[in-house]
Structures are given as C-alpha cells and as structure tokens.
Design a protein around this motif. Structure first.
Motif, PDB file in Angstrom:
ATOM      1  N   ASN A 373       0.831  -1.213   0.000  1.00  0.00           N
ATOM      2  CA  ASN A 373       0.000   0.000   0.000  1.00  0.00           C
ATOM      3  C   ASN A 373       0.859   1.254   0.000  1.00  0.00           C
ATOM      4  O   ASN A 373       0.540   2.244  -0.672  1.00  0.00           O
ATOM      5  N   ALA A 376       2.078   1.729  -3.463  1.00  0.00           N
ATOM      6  CA  ALA A 376       0.982   2.135  -4.342  1.00  0.00           C
ATOM      7  C   ALA A 376       0.652   3.613  -4.149  1.00  0.00           C
ATOM      8  O   ALA A 376       0.489   4.361  -5.125  1.00  0.00           O
ATOM      9  N   LYS A 381      -1.446   5.437  -6.700  1.00  0.00           N
ATOM     10  CA  LYS A 381      -2.413   4.362  -6.926  1.00  0.00           C
ATOM     11  C   LYS A 381      -3.241   4.171  -5.661  1.00  0.00           C
ATOM     12  O   LYS A 381      -2.832   4.566  -4.570  1.00  0.00           O
ATOM     13  N   PRO A 382      -4.399   3.541  -5.778  1.00  0.00           N
ATOM     14  CA  PRO A 382      -5.213   3.299  -4.578  1.00  0.00           C
ATOM     15  C   PRO A 382      -4.633   2.177  -3.721  1.00  0.00           C
ATOM     16  O   PRO A 382      -3.882   1.333  -4.213  1.00  0.00           O
ATOM     17  N   ARG A 383      -4.986   2.217  -2.447  1.00  0.00           N
ATOM     18  CA  ARG A 383      -4.615   1.120  -1.558  1.00  0.00           C
ATOM     19  C   ARG A 383      -5.185  -0.204  -2.081  1.00  0.00           C
ATOM     20  O   ARG A 383      -6.180  -0.232  -2.800  1.00  0.00           O
ATOM     21  N   SER A 385      -4.037  -2.126  -4.222  1.00  0.00           N
ATOM     22  CA  SER A 385      -3.838  -2.400  -5.650  1.00  0.00           C
ATOM     23  C   SER A 385      -3.159  -3.748  -5.851  1.00  0.00           C
ATOM     24  O   SER A 385      -3.362  -4.408  -6.881  1.00  0.00           O
ATOM     25  N   THR A 386      -2.344  -4.150  -4.881  1.00  0.00           N
ATOM     26  CA  THR A 386      -1.617  -5.411  -4.984  1.00  0.00           C
ATOM     27  C   THR A 386      -1.756  -6.186  -3.680  1.00  0.00           C
ATOM     28  O   THR A 386      -1.388  -5.690  -2.608  1.00  0.00           O
ATOM     29  N   LEU A 413     -13.217  -6.310  -4.060  1.00  0.00           N
ATOM     30  CA  LEU A 413     -12.034  -6.710  -4.832  1.00  0.00           C
ATOM     31  C   LEU A 413     -12.045  -8.206  -5.112  1.00  0.00           C
ATOM     32  O   LEU A 413     -11.712  -8.649  -6.221  1.00  0.00           O
ATOM     33  N   LYS A 515       4.732   3.592 -12.926  1.00  0.00           N
ATOM     34  CA  LYS A 515       3.702   2.739 -12.326  1.00  0.00           C
ATOM     35  C   LYS A 515       4.194   1.311 -12.114  1.00  0.00           C
ATOM     36  O   LYS A 515       3.420   0.426 -11.743  1.00  0.00           O
TER      37      LYS A 515
END
Length: 593
Positions: A373, A376, A381-383, A385-386, A413, A515
């Motif tokens: 996070n 990201a 990027k949003p929390r 994302s991975t 998600l 990114k």
C-alpha cells in the motif's frame, strides 16, 4: 496458604525469537544439567516450532536431538513441552491429518510431555484434532489462545474459544501473547473467567517483552489465578524475547506468591553456556535489534521478532518508494519515516483484513499488504492495488475463519477477481499422505526409524529431510558458517555482519516506468531466473509476461529452492539483477507493470 506459581523455561523460543538457529544437540545436553540445577523450573520448552527444521538445516537428525534433550529433564522430574501450529503442525503450511496424528505419537515416544497447540487465526476447528491426537498419544493437551488487542478480541471472544477447546478435551489453556501487546487488565479478566468456569483447567501465560507490557501482565494473571509463567534467562532475556526468571521470581515473591528459589550459581552457569553458544557460531544469525524493546510496537501490534525481517523489507522498498515520491513531486521519506508510515499503515490495514491475530504467518500477510500500500500510494495508486496470493488465501478463509469482518472494499475486490469465500473445515482440503511417504521411503531404501520417527520427519519436512539424508544440508551450513567467519575476520563473533542492500539505478527505471511494481526475492541466496542455465549473464527478457502467484524465478538457498513470485500480473520492464547474482532478502530483482 499462598498460591504457588510455577515457571517454565522457554529455551527453544529464546533462540527462535533471537535469531535463525538453535543450539546443536551436543550443546543442549551440556546446558541441561545446569538448567536442572537452577531448581526453579517445573517445565522446560524443549522442541517444536522451528526446532526440527533447524536440526535438518544443520544436517543433523532432529529425532536424536529431541530424545537426548528431553531425557535429563525426565530423569529430574521436570516436564517438557513443545509448540505446534495446529493445522500447520511443525511447518508453515497445512499438514494432512494422518501426518499430524503421527507427530503426537512420535513426540510422546521421544519424551515430550505437553503439546502446546495454537492456531494463528484462533479458529478452534484447527485445534480439535490437535487435542484428540495429543490425548490419544498420552500427552497433556495445552491449547493456546493467540492474544492480541483489538475491538473484536474481547474477553468474551476468547472465552467462546475456550468453551470449544474444553469441549474437545483440552487439559490446559495457554495465553500466547506473541507480540506482548495484551493489556494486563484484560488478560487478568480472561484468566479469572477461565479459572472460575473451569477450575480444573491449568492456565499458562507466555508473553514476549516487545512493547513492555509482559511483566505487568505476568503479575496480573498470577493474581487472577494463572498456574504457570514462561520465562527466559540472560543473555537472551528481555528485548524481543521474554522476561528473565530472576525478575519475575522476585516480583511474585514480593507479592506473596509461593515460588521456587533460583540457584544463582547454576543460573550463571546457564548464562555462561548460552553466551558460549552465541560466541561459538549462533551469534552470526542474531540481530542486534532483538535485544531492544520498543514502544512503537504498541500501536501496530506486530511481534517484536518480526522487526529484523520487516526492516530488511523496508530497506528493499525504500529506493523504489523514494523514486516514486520524487517522480510525483512528493518529499522523500527517510527509513525512520517509512517505518512509522508502515506501522500506521498496518494499523489501517489490519481491521480491514478482518483482524487476524498478528502471529506467523498472518502478521507477515498484514505487513506485506501494508508495505505494498505504501508503494501504491507513492505511485498515486489506490490502496490494495496489490495483494499477494497467500494473503488472498487468508482473506478467502482457506486457512480458517477470520475473527472480524472484511472491509467492503476487500470483499468487492475479491468479487472482481472472481474469488470464492470458503467456510468448510480447512483440514478437509488436505487428504492423508502417509502411504505415499511410506512408499517413497521404501523406494529410497530408508529405515522408518524408532516409532516411525524418520517417516514422520520425512512427511513433515520432505525437502529439508532429503537434503539432510544426502549430506547437502550439512555442506551448505558449513559453507555459510565459513563465509561468515571469513567476513568477520575472526573465528568468533557475536553479531552477524551487516549486509548492505545494493545500489540500483532506481531513478532511471521509475522515471521510465512510474507505475511499475518491484519484484523482490523472499530469502538470501543465489538468483536463478532459470534453473537449468549455467550462463550467469542470462536474465528474463524485457517484455516477458508474468502472472501473479506463479514463479518467475528462484533463489537457491542453503536448504533448497525458493520461488520468486510476483504480486501482480504484468510484463517485465527492467531487470537490475542477473542470473547467478548473490541476493539478500527483500532485494529488488525486477520491475513489472
């Protein structure tokens, strides 16, 4: 008459909470008589946890070690106990039921009296078989509550688990305060309620020093009716480990409890031998930070023993996060700033993942999500994302029920990814395997061992056992030890030499691919993008497609191969580390987008 409080020496956990390895069997049998001569211990934790694997990594037989280590305590009338992880047995992944059952038979035959069984999610279903198998083998079944502090981990929450464990037949309950963040008053209330409802059930408290609550917790649970306390001895007490027996004995004595006296001459002998083992070779794998407590652990609730690996991970991400911050016009973060950010992010992530108790492996899953996070957000990027596949497994319920509710964004998600949630008993997903291992041992011409102990070890730790049998494990360990001694420039050191993270041209990579996500190695070793390629110049071709959860490379370690698994689908856009390179845990070896 004053209530008696009995002490258990957690000698195994002292070492595991400090470093990578445990004393060899020849060292253990030397220290055992001195531990006995201290005269204050009714119990000693001798094995379980990482103990078996450590012996295999030495190239030694763990079954011999357990038998020889427990024998002198039995002769002296001191009980021995082990730690096992319920569904995961003595390893980090689920174990078939028939292998779990054999474990208890073997460990009882080898001289272990008590099995301390815990589930990292506090799912009592994962402990039902542990209770049944331990008692069937003639062991005392001690089931553990993984203690943490959150809105859902209330006294009533834990008492409901206790009701199930007692129904299954548990003889004792352990309050396993693995991060040392249980609040003393809460633990006292819990202990009082357990003893009030089940006066025949013994209660034992196990608390790491970490943020500093554990001595107060020991006094409070003793006042509330606890029977046993886990303690340590210098030079491995305090810090991220456990309170020292001398302090706790004097504290309880002053409070009016009946406690055994400590033979100080014998204590000093144990202390000197333990230091000798550190100086001999074990100190190469002990992180200096483990000797320090920190109040920063109060908020995030992470176990103190994770600090070393967490800081290594943070160092590996620092360059990528800083580069992303520069690329997006944000001020760079120092390592200390990132550490505080990570602690804060863990506090944010933890409730949204359903409040899993922060004990291995779920503490790692929570920390990894928080770390991704941070990256990201540095990339705008949003929390979330991975999220890696193991964390998704926890979220989906594959390992048991989470204590709390998942946040709506996590549920959404999962739906977007087409993932299903599981409610079945986790053990049902792992069919019996002993017949297969018996046949493999016959094919190899290997003896099953006394009480089938060799069969058990093979079935529990197949990869490490094969390396032990072949001699590869002993050669690897001796080579690593020689290298560390050579780097230190002397045959004896206490601390492991610091391995600095290599410098990469991260700026160039991030500027070109703002990114991109980093791919990190999970352990120290030799990087092998392709196992069957000898040319060290080989590396993945830029543009190669990778999939989340599927290995894109490997690290050759002293115990075998570890997979390098990307956290997201994508294509490789940069490879700063080539085939054959020596890498350290957390090192960035590729970028994907």
């Amino acid at each position: 008459m004053a209530k008696e409080i009995k002490f258990s020496l957690v000698y195994r956990d002292m070492w595991q909470s400090s470093g990578k390895y445990q004393p060899r069997v020849d060292q253990l049998v030397r220290v055992a008589p001195a531990i006995i001569d201290m005269g204050c211990f009714d119990r000693v934790e001798t094995n379980g946890g990482a103990f078996e694997q450590v012996n295999l990594l030495y190239g030694e037989n763990p079954n011999v070690s357990v038998r020889r280590w427990t024998a002198p305590f039995h002769k002296a009338g001191i009980q021995t106990h082990m730690l096992e992880r319920g569904l995961n047995g003595l390893r980090m992944n689920p174990v078939p039921a028939d292998v779990r059952e054999l474990m208890f038979k073997v460990k009882k035959a080898q001289g272990t009296d008590i099995s301390r069984s815990f589930c990292g999610l506090n799912d009592h279903r994962n402990l039902k078989l542990s209770v049944e198998y331990a008692k069937k083998a003639g062991m005392i079944s001690q089931t553990a509550l993984s203690i943490t502090h959150s809105p859902v981990h209330t006294v009533d929450y834990y008492l409901d688990i206790v009701d199930h464990l007692v129904e299954y037949g548990a003889d004792e309950i352990c309050l396993k305060d693995m991060a040392g963040i249980g609040r003393p008053t809460d633990l006292a209330r819990l202990t009082y309620q357990i003893k009030k409802k089940y006066p025949h059930i013994g209660v034992q408290y196990h608390g790491h020093c970490g943020p500093g609550f554990s001595p107060a917790s020991m006094l409070e649970v003793a006042r509330a009716g606890a029977d046993y306390l886990d303690v340590a001895v210098e030079p491995l007490s305090w810090g991220k480990v456990h309170p020292d027996v001398i302090t706790i004995q004097q504290m309880l004595k002053a409070d009016g409890f009946l406690v055994k006296d400590v033979n100080i001459d014998a204590y000093m002998h144990v202390r000197a031998l333990t230091q000798e083992f550190i100086d001999d070779f074990l100190g190469y794998w002990i992180n200096d930070s483990n000797s320090k407590m920190t109040s920063l652990l109060v908020g995030c609730g992470l176990p103190g023993g994770m600090m070393g690996s967490m800081m290594a991970d943070l160092k590996g991400f620092k360059a990528a996060i800083n580069a992303s911050e520069r690329a997006t016009g944000k001020p760079e973060s120092s390592l200390d700033t990132l550490m505080v950010k990570l602690f804060n992010e863990v506090e944010y992530v933890w409730p949204r993942l359903g409040y899993p108790p922060l004990v291995t492996p779920f503490s790692q899953y929570t920390k990894n999500t928080a770390l991704m996070n941070l990256l990201a957000m540095a990339q705008d990027k949003p929390r979330f994302s991975t999220i890696d596949k193991d964390t998704w497994g926890m979220i989906q319920g594959k390992m048991g029920n989470l204590p709390g509710s998942l946040a709506p964004e996590i549920v959404e998600l999962a739906k977007e990814k087409g993932l299903e949630f599981h409610t079945e008993n986790p053990q049902d997903n792992y069919p019996d395997e002993l017949p297969r291992f018996r046949q493999m041992m016959k094919d190899e011409g290997w003896d099953f061992g006394q009480d089938d102990e060799e069969l058990f070890e093979f079935a529990m730790h197949e990869r490490q056992y094969r390396d032990y049998k072949s001699g590869v494990a002993k050669d690897r360990f001796n080579k690593e030890l020689e290298e560390l001694r050579a780097k230190a420039g002397a045959p004896v050191v206490i601390k492991r030499p610091v391995v600095e993270m290599p410098e990469y041209d991260i700026d160039t990579i991030v500027k070109s691919h703002p990114k991109a996500l980093p791919v990190q190695v999970p352990v120290k070793g030799k990087l092998l993008w392709q196992i069957d390629v000898e040319d060290d110049s080989k590396a993945p071709v830029v543009g190669t497609k990778v999939e989340a959860g599927k290995p894109c490379g490997y690290v050759q370690t002293y115990y075998g191969m570890e997979e390098i698994v990307p956290a997201a689908d994508g294509r490789i856009v940069a490879v700063p580390a080539g085939q054959g390179k020596d890498v350290v845990k957390g090192e960035i070896v590729a970028f994907i987008e």
